[in-house]
Design a protein around this motif. Structure first.
Motif, short mmCIF file in Angstrom:
data_model
loop_
_atom_site.label_atom_id
_atom_site.label_comp_id
_atom_site.label_asym_id
_atom_site.label_seq_id
_atom_site.Cartn_x
_atom_site.Cartn_y
_atom_site.Cartn_z
N LYS A 126 0.83 -1.20 0.00
CA LYS A 126 0.00 0.00 0.00
C LYS A 126 0.87 1.26 0.00
O LYS A 126 0.52 2.26 -0.63
N LEU B 219 0.82 4.17 -2.81
CA LEU B 219 0.59 5.56 -2.46
C LEU B 219 1.70 6.46 -3.00
O LEU B 219 1.44 7.53 -3.56
N ALA C 119 1.39 6.73 -6.79
CA ALA C 119 0.23 7.54 -7.17
C ALA C 119 0.52 9.02 -6.98
O ALA C 119 0.23 9.84 -7.88
N THR D 240 -3.73 4.43 -8.26
CA THR D 240 -4.83 5.18 -7.66
C THR D 240 -6.06 4.29 -7.50
O THR D 240 -6.72 4.30 -6.46
N LYS D 241 -6.37 3.53 -8.55
CA LYS D 241 -7.52 2.63 -8.52
C LYS D 241 -7.35 1.57 -7.44
O LYS D 241 -8.31 1.23 -6.72
N GLN D 242 -6.15 1.05 -7.30
CA GLN D 242 -5.89 0.04 -6.27
C GLN D 242 -6.09 0.60 -4.86
O GLN D 242 -6.59 -0.08 -3.98
N LEU D 243 -5.68 1.84 -4.67
CA LEU D 243 -5.82 2.48 -3.35
C LEU D 243 -7.29 2.75 -3.01
O LEU D 243 -7.68 2.72 -1.84
N LEU D 244 -8.09 3.03 -4.03
CA LEU D 244 -9.49 3.43 -3.81
C LEU D 244 -10.48 2.27 -3.87
O LEU D 244 -11.64 2.43 -3.49
N LYS D 245 -10.05 1.12 -4.37
CA LYS D 245 -10.98 0.02 -4.58
C LYS D 245 -11.49 -0.54 -3.25
O LYS D 245 -10.80 -0.51 -2.23
N LYS D 246 -12.71 -1.06 -3.28
CA LYS D 246 -13.33 -1.69 -2.11
C LYS D 246 -13.63 -3.15 -2.44
O LYS D 246 -13.70 -3.55 -3.60
N ASP E 236 -16.40 -3.87 -4.88
CA ASP E 236 -16.30 -3.35 -6.24
C ASP E 236 -16.17 -4.49 -7.25
O ASP E 236 -15.52 -5.51 -6.99
N THR F 93 -7.95 -3.32 -12.00
CA THR F 93 -7.85 -4.16 -10.80
C THR F 93 -7.42 -5.58 -11.16
O THR F 93 -7.25 -6.42 -10.29
#
Length: 208
Positions: A3, A7, A10, A56-62, A65, A71
């Motif tokens: 992570k 970060l 990104a 960015t997508k990896q940091l924001l994914k849930k 999703d 991803t």
């Protein structure tokens, strides 16, 4: 660890892209539109954009999703291969003939050295769990094929070629096509290396 790298990549990605675009627009005698088009005509820039979006997508994914392009395991593998090509080509072919200074040099090193190494580390941390489908991975070859096609078509109208080895005016179309072919071959080889290396690592973990 993973992570943290996501970060860092990104943040570095968005900052360097924004600053380099600003410098491109303000330092060259072209319109803002032409400067922007030229800026995004570099494989370096486009690939850094994709890496930045991925992180960015990896940091924001849930967890809930749905799977998306940014991803998938194949995306990281492909982008790692492409961004390494960016770094290798730069340090071997371009850096000896281009000597940026100051802020431009720092931004260039981030895009050509820091991000490729960061992506490689990220891939190394992910390879143990990521299962990659070769068929999907090879579809990523459409990206450089479309890129080269775009550069050659637009260059025929604008006379702007982002790299010396793609400059039809200087080398001729035959030499440029040969250069493009060898670049694609290198990319294919690198994709296969990452694919088989990933499988080898996962098989070793299973047998241990």
């Amino acid at each position: 660890m993973k992570k943290t790298i996501l970060l860092i990549l990104a943040i570095l990605g968005w900052l360097t892209l924004i600053i380099r675009l600003y410098l491109r627009i303000t330092e060259f005698d072209f319109s803002a539109l032409e400067s922007t088009i030229q800026f995004f005509s570099y494989f370096t820039i486009l690939t850094n954009v994709l890496v930045t979006i991925y992180c960015t997508k990896q940091l924001l994914k849930k967890e809930e999703d749905k799977p998306s392009l940014f991803t998938k395991a194949e995306t990281l593998t492909a982008l790692t291969a492409f961004i390494l090509i960016v770094g290798i080509v730069y340090h071997i072919a371009l850096k000896p003939i281009w000597n940026p200074e100051g802020l431009t040099m720092i931004l260039s090193e981030i895009h050509h050295t820091v991000v490729p190494l960061g992506a490689l580390i990220l891939w190394g941390l992910s390879v143990k769990t990521d299962v990659v489908a070769l068929k999907i991975l090879l579809k990523w070859l459409l990206y450089p094929i479309i890129y080269i096609t775009f550069v050659l078509i637009r260059g025929s109208f604008s006379d702007f070629y982002p790299y010396p080895f793609l400059d039809v005016n200087a080398l001729g179309i035959q030499s440029v096509l040969v250069n493009s072919f060898f670049l694609l071959v290198i990319m294919i080889v690198l994709l296969f290396i990452f694919y088989f290396l990933g499988n080898l690592v996962r098989k070793k973990l299973v047998t241990d």
